[in-house]
Design a protein around this motif. Structure first.
Motif, PDB file in Angstrom:
ATOM      1  N   GLY A 110      -2.438  -7.046  -1.297  1.00  0.00           N
ATOM      2  CA  GLY A 110      -3.853  -7.286  -1.085  1.00  0.00           C
ATOM      3  C   GLY A 110      -4.364  -6.274  -0.085  1.00  0.00           C
ATOM      4  O   GLY A 110      -3.597  -5.770   0.742  1.00  0.00           O
ATOM      5  N   ALA A 111      -5.647  -5.971  -0.139  1.00  0.00           N
ATOM      6  CA  ALA A 111      -6.250  -5.054   0.822  1.00  0.00           C
ATOM      7  C   ALA A 111      -7.718  -5.414   0.991  1.00  0.00           C
ATOM      8  O   ALA A 111      -8.328  -6.031   0.117  1.00  0.00           O
ATOM      9  CB  ALA A 111      -6.096  -3.605   0.372  1.00  0.00           C
ATOM     10  N   LEU A 112      -8.255  -5.032   2.131  1.00  0.00           N
ATOM     11  CA  LEU A 112      -9.674  -5.247   2.413  1.00  0.00           C
ATOM     12  C   LEU A 112     -10.077  -4.411   3.611  1.00  0.00           C
ATOM     13  O   LEU A 112      -9.232  -3.931   4.366  1.00  0.00           O
ATOM     14  CB  LEU A 112      -9.971  -6.729   2.658  1.00  0.00           C
ATOM     15  N   SER A 113     -11.359  -4.263   3.780  1.00  0.00           N
ATOM     16  CA  SER A 113     -11.920  -3.625   4.960  1.00  0.00           C
ATOM     17  C   SER A 113     -12.669  -4.708   5.721  1.00  0.00           C
ATOM     18  O   SER A 113     -13.630  -5.274   5.207  1.00  0.00           O
ATOM     19  CB  SER A 113     -12.874  -2.492   4.569  1.00  0.00           C
ATOM     20  N   ALA A 114     -12.190  -5.011   6.924  1.00  0.00           N
ATOM     21  CA  ALA A 114     -12.754  -6.118   7.701  1.00  0.00           C
ATOM     22  C   ALA A 114     -13.840  -5.637   8.655  1.00  0.00           C
ATOM     23  O   ALA A 114     -13.725  -4.568   9.256  1.00  0.00           O
ATOM     24  CB  ALA A 114     -11.649  -6.805   8.501  1.00  0.00           C
ATOM     25  N   ASP A 150      -9.214   1.574  11.840  1.00  0.00           N
ATOM     26  CA  ASP A 150      -8.967   0.296  12.517  1.00  0.00           C
ATOM     27  C   ASP A 150      -9.415  -0.926  11.725  1.00  0.00           C
ATOM     28  O   ASP A 150      -9.170  -2.048  12.141  1.00  0.00           O
ATOM     29  CB  ASP A 150      -9.650   0.286  13.886  1.00  0.00           C
ATOM     30  N   GLY A 151     -10.053  -0.719  10.574  1.00  0.00           N
ATOM     31  CA  GLY A 151     -10.615  -1.853   9.861  1.00  0.00           C
ATOM     32  C   GLY A 151      -9.939  -2.235   8.561  1.00  0.00           C
ATOM     33  O   GLY A 151     -10.336  -3.208   7.937  1.00  0.00           O
ATOM     34  N   VAL A 152      -8.934  -1.480   8.152  1.00  0.00           N
ATOM     35  CA  VAL A 152      -8.260  -1.779   6.888  1.00  0.00           C
ATOM     36  C   VAL A 152      -7.119  -2.757   7.145  1.00  0.00           C
ATOM     37  O   VAL A 152      -6.302  -2.557   8.046  1.00  0.00           O
ATOM     38  CB  VAL A 152      -7.741  -0.489   6.214  1.00  0.00           C
ATOM     39  N   TYR A 153      -7.082  -3.818   6.337  1.00  0.00           N
ATOM     40  CA  TYR A 153      -6.039  -4.845   6.422  1.00  0.00           C
ATOM     41  C   TYR A 153      -5.349  -4.960   5.079  1.00  0.00           C
ATOM     42  O   TYR A 153      -5.987  -4.773   4.041  1.00  0.00           O
ATOM     43  CB  TYR A 153      -6.637  -6.202   6.815  1.00  0.00           C
ATOM     44  N   VAL A 154      -4.059  -5.252   5.112  1.00  0.00           N
ATOM     45  CA  VAL A 154      -3.296  -5.438   3.879  1.00  0.00           C
ATOM     46  C   VAL A 154      -2.561  -6.765   3.937  1.00  0.00           C
ATOM     47  O   VAL A 154      -2.238  -7.269   5.010  1.00  0.00           O
ATOM     48  CB  VAL A 154      -2.297  -4.291   3.628  1.00  0.00           C
ATOM     49  N   LEU A 155      -2.318  -7.302   2.763  1.00  0.00           N
ATOM     50  CA  LEU A 155      -1.493  -8.492   2.601  1.00  0.00           C
ATOM     51  C   LEU A 155      -0.245  -8.040   1.861  1.00  0.00           C
ATOM     52  O   LEU A 155      -0.271  -7.842   0.645  1.00  0.00           O
ATOM     53  CB  LEU A 155      -2.248  -9.565   1.810  1.00  0.00           C
ATOM     54  N   PRO A 156       0.851  -7.778   2.591  1.00  0.00           N
ATOM     55  CA  PRO A 156       2.069  -7.290   1.939  1.00  0.00           C
ATOM     56  C   PRO A 156       2.615  -8.344   0.978  1.00  0.00           C
ATOM     57  O   PRO A 156       2.657  -9.525   1.297  1.00  0.00           O
ATOM     58  CB  PRO A 156       3.038  -7.073   3.108  1.00  0.00           C
ATOM     59  N   LEU A 157       3.045  -7.890  -0.197  1.00  0.00           N
ATOM     60  CA  LEU A 157       3.593  -8.810  -1.191  1.00  0.00           C
ATOM     61  C   LEU A 157       4.907  -8.275  -1.730  1.00  0.00           C
ATOM     62  O   LEU A 157       5.943  -8.463  -1.129  1.00  0.00           O
ATOM     63  CB  LEU A 157       2.577  -9.044  -2.321  1.00  0.00           C
TER      64      LEU A 157
END
Length: 177
Positions: A110-114, A150-157
């Motif tokens: 998963g990925a997103l920009s928070a 600094d704003g990119v987040y990932v959900l490692p799977l």
């Protein structure tokens, strides 16, 4: 009574899409561009209804992220918002629970920009801030996106990730991340 619905963009009629766009315009205080809205489309939407009022929206769309020489299939979260008078009631978590199940079943990560305001929410759900440099694969080649670092987040799977390595997103109009 609050009801959660999920549907692909293709299953939503014009009135629901218009309500979602209006909600996000309100949530983002007029800072939602046409490109931002377009980024929300083409995937699975989580919609929270209170009677006939839409009070929450989030979506996940497919993107390709390049990391360590691989093009990874990413479930990219877009357009997460809850109406101001319904915040801090767990509605964001309800929508993210649903989208995280979709991501876990269909994508490699998963990925997103928070936003600054949303970063702690995602971190508290197990999303990890990307520590390495970010870039975008543009029509002119790979371009650094240092402002997004600094704003990119990932959900490692299912794939190993080096959070301090380089992460490159695919091209799209508007905000790249």
């Amino acid at each position: 009574m609050i009801e959660l619905g999920t549907a692909h963009t293709a299953e939503l009629d014009a009135s629901v899409l218009a309500a979602a766009r209006a909600l996000l315009d309100e949530v983002f205080e007029g800072d939602l561009t046409d490109h931002d809205w377009e980024h929300c489309l083409g995937g699975v939407h989580a919609l929270l209804w209170e009677g006939t009022d839409l009070i929450g929206h989030a979506s996940v769309v497919q993107r390709r992220l390049l990391h360590h020489g691989r093009a990874l299939r990413a479930g990219y979260v877009e357009g997460v918002g809850v109406r101001a008078d319904r915040r801090r009631c767990g509605h964001g978590a309800t929508m993210m629970d649903t989208l995280e199940r979709v991501i876990g079943g269909a994508y490699e990560l998963g990925a997103l920009s928070a936003t600054d305001a949303g970063a702690a929410f995602y971190a508290g759900r197990g999303w990890r801030r990307w520590l390495g440099p970010t870039s975008a694969l543009t029509p002119s080649g790979i371009v650094r996106t240092a402002q997004e670092d600094d704003g990119v987040y990932v959900l490692p799977l299912s794939v190993p990730l080096d959070l301090s390595g380089e992460l490159t997103c695919d091209w799209r109009d508007g905000d790249l991340w």
